[in-house]
Each structure stands twice: as C-alpha cells, then as structure tokens.
Design a protein around this motif. Sequence first.
Motif, PDB file in Angstrom:
ATOM      1  N   ASP A   1       8.737 -13.140  -4.136  1.00 15.12           N
ATOM      2  CA  ASP A   1       7.399 -12.981  -3.572  1.00 15.12           C
ATOM      3  C   ASP A   1       7.406 -13.627  -2.184  1.00 15.12           C
ATOM      4  O   ASP A   1       7.519 -14.856  -2.066  1.00 15.12           O
ATOM      5  CB  ASP A   1       6.352 -13.662  -4.460  1.00 15.12           C
ATOM      6  CG  ASP A   1       6.211 -12.982  -5.809  1.00 15.12           C
ATOM      7  OD1 ASP A   1       6.308 -11.740  -5.852  1.00 15.12           O
ATOM      8  OD2 ASP A   1       6.017 -13.700  -6.809  1.00 15.12           O
ATOM      9  N   PHE A   2       7.304 -12.806  -1.154  1.00 16.72           N
ATOM     10  CA  PHE A   2       7.354 -13.297   0.219  1.00 16.72           C
ATOM     11  C   PHE A   2       5.965 -13.635   0.729  1.00 16.72           C
ATOM     12  O   PHE A   2       4.980 -12.966   0.403  1.00 16.72           O
ATOM     13  CB  PHE A   2       7.996 -12.250   1.136  1.00 16.72           C
ATOM     14  CG  PHE A   2       9.481 -12.136   0.978  1.00 16.72           C
ATOM     15  CD1 PHE A   2      10.335 -12.888   1.776  1.00 16.72           C
ATOM     16  CD2 PHE A   2      10.030 -11.292   0.027  1.00 16.72           C
ATOM     17  CE1 PHE A   2      11.710 -12.790   1.625  1.00 16.72           C
ATOM     18  CE2 PHE A   2      11.401 -11.192  -0.129  1.00 16.72           C
ATOM     19  CZ  PHE A   2      12.241 -11.944   0.671  1.00 16.72           C
TER      20      PHE A   2
ATOM     21  N   ALA B   1      17.944  -5.209   8.322  1.00 14.64           N
ATOM     22  CA  ALA B   1      17.750  -3.785   8.053  1.00 14.64           C
ATOM     23  C   ALA B   1      16.275  -3.394   8.087  1.00 14.64           C
ATOM     24  O   ALA B   1      15.917  -2.326   8.585  1.00 14.64           O
ATOM     25  CB  ALA B   1      18.373  -3.417   6.707  1.00 14.64           C
ATOM     26  N   TRP B   2      15.406  -4.251   7.588  1.00  9.88           N
ATOM     27  CA  TRP B   2      13.979  -3.896   7.521  1.00  9.88           C
ATOM     28  C   TRP B   2      13.375  -3.734   8.910  1.00  9.88           C
ATOM     29  O   TRP B   2      12.568  -2.829   9.145  1.00  9.88           O
ATOM     30  CB  TRP B   2      13.204  -4.943   6.708  1.00  9.88           C
ATOM     31  CG  TRP B   2      13.013  -6.255   7.434  1.00  9.88           C
ATOM     32  CD1 TRP B   2      13.873  -7.312   7.453  1.00  9.88           C
ATOM     33  CD2 TRP B   2      11.891  -6.630   8.249  1.00  9.88           C
ATOM     34  NE1 TRP B   2      13.374  -8.325   8.231  1.00  9.88           N
ATOM     35  CE2 TRP B   2      12.154  -7.943   8.724  1.00  9.88           C
ATOM     36  CE3 TRP B   2      10.706  -6.000   8.616  1.00  9.88           C
ATOM     37  CZ2 TRP B   2      11.259  -8.626   9.550  1.00  9.88           C
ATOM     38  CZ3 TRP B   2       9.815  -6.681   9.441  1.00  9.88           C
ATOM     39  CH2 TRP B   2      10.093  -7.982   9.906  1.00  9.88           C
TER      40      TRP B   2
ATOM     41  N   ALA C   1       2.796  -3.596  13.155  1.00 11.86           N
ATOM     42  CA  ALA C   1       3.546  -2.520  12.505  1.00 11.86           C
ATOM     43  C   ALA C   1       4.755  -3.072  11.753  1.00 11.86           C
ATOM     44  O   ALA C   1       5.089  -2.604  10.650  1.00 11.86           O
ATOM     45  CB  ALA C   1       3.987  -1.490  13.531  1.00 11.86           C
ATOM     46  N   MET C   2       5.439  -4.061  12.338  1.00 12.60           N
ATOM     47  CA  MET C   2       6.575  -4.691  11.663  1.00 12.60           C
ATOM     48  C   MET C   2       6.135  -5.319  10.344  1.00 12.60           C
ATOM     49  O   MET C   2       6.774  -5.139   9.296  1.00 12.60           O
ATOM     50  CB  MET C   2       7.201  -5.748  12.569  1.00 12.60           C
ATOM     51  CG  MET C   2       7.997  -5.209  13.737  1.00 12.60           C
ATOM     52  SD  MET C   2       8.451  -6.524  14.917  1.00 12.60           S
ATOM     53  CE  MET C   2       9.149  -7.782  13.829  1.00 12.60           C
ATOM     54  N   LEU C   3       5.049  -6.077  10.395  1.00 13.13           N
ATOM     55  CA  LEU C   3       4.573  -6.755   9.194  1.00 13.13           C
ATOM     56  C   LEU C   3       4.098  -5.763   8.141  1.00 13.13           C
ATOM     57  O   LEU C   3       4.316  -5.967   6.944  1.00 13.13           O
ATOM     58  CB  LEU C   3       3.453  -7.730   9.564  1.00 13.13           C
ATOM     59  CG  LEU C   3       3.863  -8.898  10.467  1.00 13.13           C
ATOM     60  CD1 LEU C   3       2.650  -9.760  10.808  1.00 13.13           C
ATOM     61  CD2 LEU C   3       4.952  -9.748   9.820  1.00 13.13           C
ATOM     62  N   ASP C   4       3.446  -4.694   8.585  1.00 12.19           N
ATOM     63  CA  ASP C   4       3.024  -3.658   7.642  1.00 12.19           C
ATOM     64  C   ASP C   4       4.226  -3.044   6.936  1.00 12.19           C
ATOM     65  O   ASP C   4       4.195  -2.791   5.722  1.00 12.19           O
ATOM     66  CB  ASP C   4       2.244  -2.561   8.369  1.00 12.19           C
ATOM     67  CG  ASP C   4       0.835  -2.997   8.743  1.00 12.19           C
ATOM     68  OD1 ASP C   4       0.374  -4.039   8.237  1.00 12.19           O
ATOM     69  OD2 ASP C   4       0.197  -2.290   9.553  1.00 12.19           O
TER      70      ASP C   4
ATOM     71  N   GLN D   1       4.923  -3.172   2.952  1.00 11.28           N
ATOM     72  CA  GLN D   1       5.096  -1.951   2.169  1.00 11.28           C
ATOM     73  C   GLN D   1       6.442  -1.934   1.445  1.00 11.28           C
ATOM     74  O   GLN D   1       6.562  -1.379   0.353  1.00 11.28           O
ATOM     75  CB  GLN D   1       4.972  -0.735   3.077  1.00 11.28           C
ATOM     76  CG  GLN D   1       3.569  -0.514   3.622  1.00 11.28           C
ATOM     77  CD  GLN D   1       3.530   0.465   4.783  1.00 11.28           C
ATOM     78  OE1 GLN D   1       4.504   1.192   5.024  1.00 11.28           O
ATOM     79  NE2 GLN D   1       2.424   0.494   5.495  1.00 11.28           N
ATOM     80  N   SER D   2       7.451  -2.540   2.065  1.00  7.73           N
ATOM     81  CA  SER D   2       8.793  -2.542   1.480  1.00  7.73           C
ATOM     82  C   SER D   2       8.943  -3.563   0.363  1.00  7.73           C
ATOM     83  O   SER D   2       9.526  -3.277  -0.690  1.00  7.73           O
ATOM     84  CB  SER D   2       9.837  -2.813   2.565  1.00  7.73           C
ATOM     85  OG  SER D   2       9.833  -1.810   3.557  1.00  7.73           O
ATOM     86  N   TYR D   3       8.443  -4.785   0.595  1.00  4.12           N
ATOM     87  CA  TYR D   3       8.752  -5.889  -0.308  1.00  4.12           C
ATOM     88  C   TYR D   3       7.532  -6.666  -0.795  1.00  4.12           C
ATOM     89  O   TYR D   3       7.677  -7.551  -1.638  1.00  4.12           O
ATOM     90  CB  TYR D   3       9.707  -6.875   0.378  1.00  4.12           C
ATOM     91  CG  TYR D   3      10.902  -6.222   1.019  1.00  4.12           C
ATOM     92  CD1 TYR D   3      11.761  -5.416   0.274  1.00  4.12           C
ATOM     93  CD2 TYR D   3      11.177  -6.385   2.372  1.00  4.12           C
ATOM     94  CE1 TYR D   3      12.854  -4.802   0.862  1.00  4.12           C
ATOM     95  CE2 TYR D   3      12.271  -5.776   2.967  1.00  4.12           C
ATOM     96  CZ  TYR D   3      13.100  -4.986   2.207  1.00  4.12           C
ATOM     97  OH  TYR D   3      14.184  -4.383   2.790  1.00  4.12           O
TER      98      TYR D   3
END
Length: 350
Positions: free
Chosen positions: A102-103, A213-214, A308-311, A315-317
């Motif tokens: 959980d990040f 990668a993200w 946008a990076m944080l979104d 969405q990924s993790y």
Amino acid sequence: MTHHHGEFKVPQGKLVVVDLEVTDEVITEAVVSGDFFLEPDEALGAMSDALLGRPVDVPLGTLASAVEEAAGDAVLVGFDARSLGMAVLRALGRSTAWHDHDFTLLEAGPLHPPAQMALDEVLLRQVASGERGPTLRVWEWASNAVIIGSFQSLSNEVDLEAAARHDATVVRRVSGGGAMFVEPGNTITYSLYVPDTLVAGLSFLDSYAFLDAWVVRALRGLGVEASYVPVNDIVSPAGKIGGAAQKRASGAVLHHVTMSYDMDADAMMDILRIGREKLSDKGHTSSGKRVDPIRSQTGLTREKVVEAMLDHFEQSYGLGREALDDGTRAASEALAAEKYVGGEWLARVP
C-alpha cells in the motif's frame, strides 16, 4: 506443514506460478504451473522436483541453477529458471510485487536543499525499520540548489562562486550519480522508498529499470517519447529527460529520479564545471537555450505533468495521501542542521 502460493510475471514474458508445502522450514511439496510454453512436458515435473528439500532461505542463484539442471535440454519459452526461482521467492515472502504494498504519497511542501537531503535519509530509515510503509514523494523546492552525488568531488564538480551568483545552495546527497542544478519549477524530482523485497532477485542495474518503468509509461501517456537507457537515464529523441540514483539501507531502497522540465542550460554550465561536457554528451550543445524535453513535448505546465504522473501511479498500484507529520519533520530538520548544512559531509570528497 504450511501452504505457500507465489506468482511472477516475466517482463515481456509469461506468468510463472508455484504452490509449495513447507515443513520445518524445508520445501516438501512443489507444483509449478503457468501460461508459458515448455517442451517436452516431462520437464515440468523435473523442475518441480528440483525445488524439493530446499530450505526456505535458499539463495535465488542456487534455485535457478537447480531448476536449469533439471530442465536439461528442454525448451523454455516465455520464462526461464531464474523466473521460476523468483516465483518461489514470492511464495516464501522473500520477494514482493507492486500490488503487495500500500503506497502513500507524502506531501511535505516546499523545502530548502538541506531539508530535502535530510528528509530523504530519514524516510529511508523509517521504511527500513518498518515504522513507515512504502512511500512516494514529489520534491517541491523553496530555493535554488546544486546537488552533487555522494561520491563526487566538490571542487571538481562545482564552481562555488558561480553557485553563489545564482543563489544556489550546494548540498551532497546520500545516493551516487551526478550533479544537478535546480531552480524551483524547472525540474520534476520524485523519491520512492520501498522495502527491499520489491527488488529482491534483481541486479542493481535491473532494479533501476524496474523502479522507473511506471514513470516511463506515464510520460509516454503524455506524448513524450520516453525510454530507459542503462545505467540510470530516461531519454527521448529531444534529449536526456532525467536520471535516477539509489541508496540502500538494511531492509529498504531509496530510489529517486530528477527530470528536466525546463532547465536553464547556461546557468547549469556556469555552475557545474563539467556541465558543458555532460550536456554535449546528451545532445545539447547550444548555449542561450533551455533544456525542456518534457515541457516542449507535452505543452503542459509542470503541475499538470506531476498530476498526470501521480494519477498513473495511483491507477497502476494505488496511492493514499498524507501530510508530513511533525515528528518526521523535526527529525529531518535536526539531521539537516547536523549533516547537510555545509561542513564535513559536503566536503567528504573535496
């Protein structure tokens, strides 16, 4: 006897799954499965049997060698012996995936250079000790900075008089890598503080690409032709975008990346003694210009790019959010005053 289930998705490959039974800290039953391809069929049983009798702390290299020997001349498509070993480590809890954690996005607000360096070190310690969970932080700057790598020579890298002219505080970070010049608003820097299980089994080189990668995906989603180039660069056809650096503590990894949003190349070359050589090596030779691969390719403000990076990360993790707590802020301020305001640490390599 306890049951353990582990999965490992091979990058650009297939999924490898293992189900293990463990008795007295030894693997006593093992079933290997997945959507990979394997010929002949009989090799599957042989590779499963190669796991039997192994202690739960068996090194990855030993597992991979045993599986490879058991496979013999079999043809493995979409996976290999090492990836099967990684699935075993996942099953045993010695390796983790992004979705196992959980990040939290830690929002610290604008900080001066010594406080930035100190906060990185404090957060790394907290994640290593288990006091804090996996954390993402986007740096916001309260003033100009010149940051040199842990092993760089201060006198070889920085023209201190030029730094003073540009009102830039010179600091040394705990991670390796090269020097960078920062003005508020001209860079995007983030730090990841993660348990070392997330990169277990990966080489140092592979861990850089894995943890970056993200953000490469996020930049591509914004129209930036980003790609990763070893050892630690993120690049585009318009030039280098940024670079990564790491510091490891017992139990955790600090991985941070600084990317150029709209960098003043002339100021950088004035302050950093090898700035001109570094820029020319990355395809930037003209003075009087700004290096802006992210701004020019996206047309977005820095704030919109960060959003946008944080979104994309969320969405990924998944990504919770919290403000920097008073205790951590106090600890980082004390460390900044003790270590990062000039002095012995800055001059550790004169």
